[in-house]
Structures are given as C-alpha cells and as structure tokens.
Design a protein around this motif. Sequence first.
Motif, short mmCIF file in Angstrom:
data_model
loop_
_atom_site.label_atom_id
_atom_site.label_comp_id
_atom_site.label_asym_id
_atom_site.label_seq_id
_atom_site.Cartn_x
_atom_site.Cartn_y
_atom_site.Cartn_z
N SER A 1 4.89 3.80 2.40
CA SER A 1 4.52 2.46 1.94
C SER A 1 4.56 1.48 3.09
O SER A 1 5.40 1.60 3.99
CB SER A 1 5.47 1.99 0.82
OG SER A 1 5.49 2.90 -0.25
N VAL B 1 0.86 -1.18 0.00
CA VAL B 1 0.00 0.00 0.00
C VAL B 1 0.90 1.23 0.00
O VAL B 1 1.73 1.40 0.89
CB VAL B 1 -0.93 0.03 1.22
CG1 VAL B 1 -1.70 1.35 1.27
CG2 VAL B 1 -1.90 -1.14 1.19
N ASN B 2 0.73 2.07 -1.02
CA ASN B 2 1.42 3.35 -1.08
C ASN B 2 0.40 4.43 -0.78
O ASN B 2 -0.67 4.46 -1.39
CB ASN B 2 2.02 3.60 -2.47
CG ASN B 2 3.12 2.63 -2.80
OD1 ASN B 2 3.77 2.09 -1.91
ND2 ASN B 2 3.35 2.40 -4.09
N THR B 3 0.70 5.31 0.14
CA THR B 3 -0.20 6.43 0.41
C THR B 3 0.58 7.74 0.44
O THR B 3 1.53 7.88 1.21
CB THR B 3 -0.98 6.22 1.72
OG1 THR B 3 -1.81 7.37 1.95
CG2 THR B 3 -0.05 6.00 2.91
N THR C 1 -8.37 8.96 -3.35
CA THR C 1 -7.06 8.39 -3.64
C THR C 1 -5.90 9.19 -3.04
O THR C 1 -4.75 8.87 -3.28
CB THR C 1 -6.86 8.30 -5.17
OG1 THR C 1 -6.99 9.61 -5.75
CG2 THR C 1 -7.89 7.36 -5.80
N ARG D 1 5.45 6.08 -8.01
CA ARG D 1 4.16 6.70 -7.73
C ARG D 1 3.34 6.69 -9.02
O ARG D 1 3.78 7.14 -10.06
CB ARG D 1 4.36 8.14 -7.25
CG ARG D 1 4.92 8.22 -5.85
CD ARG D 1 5.02 9.66 -5.40
NE ARG D 1 6.09 10.37 -6.10
CZ ARG D 1 6.31 11.69 -6.01
NH1 ARG D 1 5.50 12.43 -5.25
NH2 ARG D 1 7.30 12.25 -6.64
N GLN E 1 -7.64 2.55 -6.00
CA GLN E 1 -7.11 2.37 -4.66
C GLN E 1 -6.28 1.10 -4.54
O GLN E 1 -5.20 1.10 -3.96
CB GLN E 1 -8.26 2.33 -3.65
CG GLN E 1 -8.93 3.67 -3.44
CD GLN E 1 -10.08 3.59 -2.44
OE1 GLN E 1 -10.56 2.51 -2.10
NE2 GLN E 1 -10.54 4.74 -1.96
N GLN F 1 5.40 -1.75 -9.99
CA GLN F 1 5.16 -1.15 -8.68
C GLN F 1 6.41 -0.49 -8.13
O GLN F 1 6.35 0.45 -7.36
CB GLN F 1 4.69 -2.22 -7.69
CG GLN F 1 3.22 -2.55 -7.79
CD GLN F 1 2.36 -1.66 -6.92
OE1 GLN F 1 2.27 -0.46 -7.14
NE2 GLN F 1 1.72 -2.23 -5.93
N TYR G 1 -8.99 1.63 1.18
CA TYR G 1 -9.17 0.82 -0.03
C TYR G 1 -10.18 -0.28 0.28
O TYR G 1 -10.47 -0.61 1.44
CB TYR G 1 -7.84 0.21 -0.51
CG TYR G 1 -7.14 -0.66 0.53
CD1 TYR G 1 -7.31 -2.04 0.56
CD2 TYR G 1 -6.29 -0.08 1.48
CE1 TYR G 1 -6.67 -2.80 1.51
CE2 TYR G 1 -5.64 -0.86 2.42
CZ TYR G 1 -5.83 -2.22 2.44
OH TYR G 1 -5.21 -2.99 3.38
N ASN H 1 -2.91 1.54 -6.14
CA ASN H 1 -2.09 2.64 -5.61
C ASN H 1 -1.98 3.79 -6.60
O ASN H 1 -0.91 4.38 -6.78
CB ASN H 1 -0.69 2.14 -5.22
CG ASN H 1 -0.71 1.18 -4.06
OD1 ASN H 1 -1.39 1.42 -3.05
ND2 ASN H 1 0.01 0.08 -4.17
#
Length: 396
Positions: free
Chosen positions: A355, A57-59, A324, A212, A238, A191, A389, A241
């Motif tokens: 991440s 998970v990348n935020t 997002t 990203r 979501q 990714q 997500y 990512n």
Amino acid sequence: MARIASTLIALVLLLALPVVSARAQAPPGPLGSKPGVEVQLPPKDTQAKVKVQVTLVNTPATVRDGHGEMVHNLEARDFKVTDNGVPQQISHFDLGGDPISMVILIETSSRIEALLPEIRKTGILFTQTVMGPTGEAAVVDFNDSVDKLQDFTTNADLIENTIAYLGPGTSGSKLYDAMAVGVEMLSGRPQTTGVCPGGNAVAGCVAGVPRRRVLMILSEATDAGSEAKLGEVLRQAQLANVTIYSVGLSTTRADLRSKPKDTRPQITPPGTFPLPPQPGVPQTPTSEENRYGNIDLMAAAVWAVKHIHDQVKGNVLEVAATATGGAHVATFKDRSIEKAIDEIGGELHSQYTISYTPTGADTPGYHEIKVNIVRNDAKNLKVRARPGYYVASPES
C-alpha cells in the motif's frame, strides 16, 4: 359615527394580525438581489466539477521463481513501486495476512445448470481456503437478473448454506451488471480494519490495517444484456482497490455432464481459451500473465480501462483479472471447480500486499503502476501486480 369608525378600525387591525403572524412564522423565501449585484445561480452541472482523489492504493504482488513456485521470503525493502514513474513510499506491507472482504459472484444460468451440483459443494472452500478466519463475504448470483443472496457476514455457515441451496435460473448472463454490483458492494466496505475507539491502538487492535477487497467470479466468459460496460467496471474496481479473481465455467463441460456420453471429438470449451485478439492490441510472447494464449492481456486490460465505452471482444475474465492484479483459472480437463478455487485461495494467502499514498494522484488520465524486485536475484523472479488505475478529468 365616531364609535362606528373606531369599531371598524379595530376590526381591520384584528383581521390583519393573523396575516402578520403567519408571515413571521413562514420560512424565508428567496431574497431579491440588491441593486448592482448579480443573482447567483446554482452550477449547471455540479457533478462535472467533482474531482477524484486517490488517497490509498493497494496492490497485490504475486512473486514466483523460475520454477513457478511462489516466493515467500521478501521484505518491503526488496520492492520498488512507482506511480507514473515516480517512486512511492510503501506505507503498508504484508504477506497474505490482511483480512479479506469478498463478494462471490456465481452464474446460475440454465446453460451451466449441470455444473450446479459441483458449485453447491464449494461453500466450505470459500470460507476456509479463500475468506479465512478474519474475513467476510457476500454472495450474489446472476442470470437475466442480479440478486443479492447474502450480505456481508463473517458467519461461515451462512455463506456455505447460501451456496449449497443455489437454484437454476434463466438462460441470460448479465455478467458485467453483476460485476458492477459486486464492485459497488465492496466499495462500501471499510478500507481499513481494526480501527480502535478513539483511534488508539489497544491489545488485539491495530489501527489502520488495510482490508483486501476481492471480487470472486464463477462464470462463463460471456455477457448478454448488461447495461454496464466492462471498461467502466474495471475503472471503478481499480479506484476502489478491488482485485478480481475468476473461475471459468464451461458450457461444453456442462453439456457433456447433462447429456449421454458423446464419442465425437471434444470441442474447445468456450471461455476456456482466448478468442483471437481484438484489432489494435499488440501481441507479446506467452508469459505468466497470459498463459492462456498469445494475447497481451496487460495491454488489453489497459485498453479496456482507457476506452470504457468500447466493447472488449474476448478474454473478458482474463482481462478483468489482469487489470486488477488478480488471476483467472479455467476449468478444463482434470482441473475441477474445487481445485480452481483452492488454487486461488492458496495464492491469496501467499501474496504480498503493498500500500502507498500516491504522489500527484489527482492528475487526470491513466496512472501506470510498476512493482519491481530490487534484490540481487531479481532476474530469476517474476512479479504479477495490477497495471495501474485511471483518474477521470473533472469535465468527463
């Protein structure tokens, strides 16, 4: 008679040989079941049993102080991330430096034709201000159809020339279909970047640095005729990512440019300010996340992802960005399209990328992400991050 009989027997054997040979060379067919053993049939719906697994998970996290200025001096230990209330171990942390894979979606409908000269000049902003020296981008335009004009490339000239020669299209606007195409294109990108041969790090190559994925939209906040639903697109974005940023175009502004000057009072540009909130969505005081009105964009974003087949009535670009972790910038008054793109580029290269590999990520349903600051001055800082997500159940 004996000689005739032997000849006939030899002839029968000779004719039988090709049949035996053909049977020996033919691929084996289905074998009959053995007595007492049930015949195994293929699953009736193999796709229904596919289990979604979230491995990374990348935020993005945008942090501003009480004056609205972005904060650049935080470290990984200053953040606390939870997934469904469970604290997570941050595996990667960066401030604005991770390379970008970007799809640029541009509406070219006849309704915004008067804005095309301004849009055609934005190529260099996308390549230098947004994409950056280590990024890649693709260009897609849409009206009644969705067309891939330029596939992913690191060549700035190709991106700039593609945008410079955009042509006007029909009156339609299949925004959601275009967003679905953009998310699908980004989902196919790696990714991570800089993975070295053999998995070993060498000079100039750092293995496992996340890329990203950014979907940049220049469009009205209107969809007409799409097969895709906004909720479905956001759910997939979501999981992949993908962060959505949008620049709101105004048909009223386009009309004012294409017609003689109108001295009548100006009408609020459609899509620039939010429509009344949809029924059932709670309202909250204005915040940095919903600075365009009194609708709770975070609640609307979560609602859209949970109810993918229901229609989102208004604020679609703002909802997509909020869902997002991105941002929507409207063009009105003195904010030009170029200035809006420049603002987004400045944020992308000044935000934190966090991440983690989630614990219990295969649990069906909505996973809420919370990103908080744990420094002493946290009360003076505001964090904007993606709300979560959705993991579908195997039967859905």
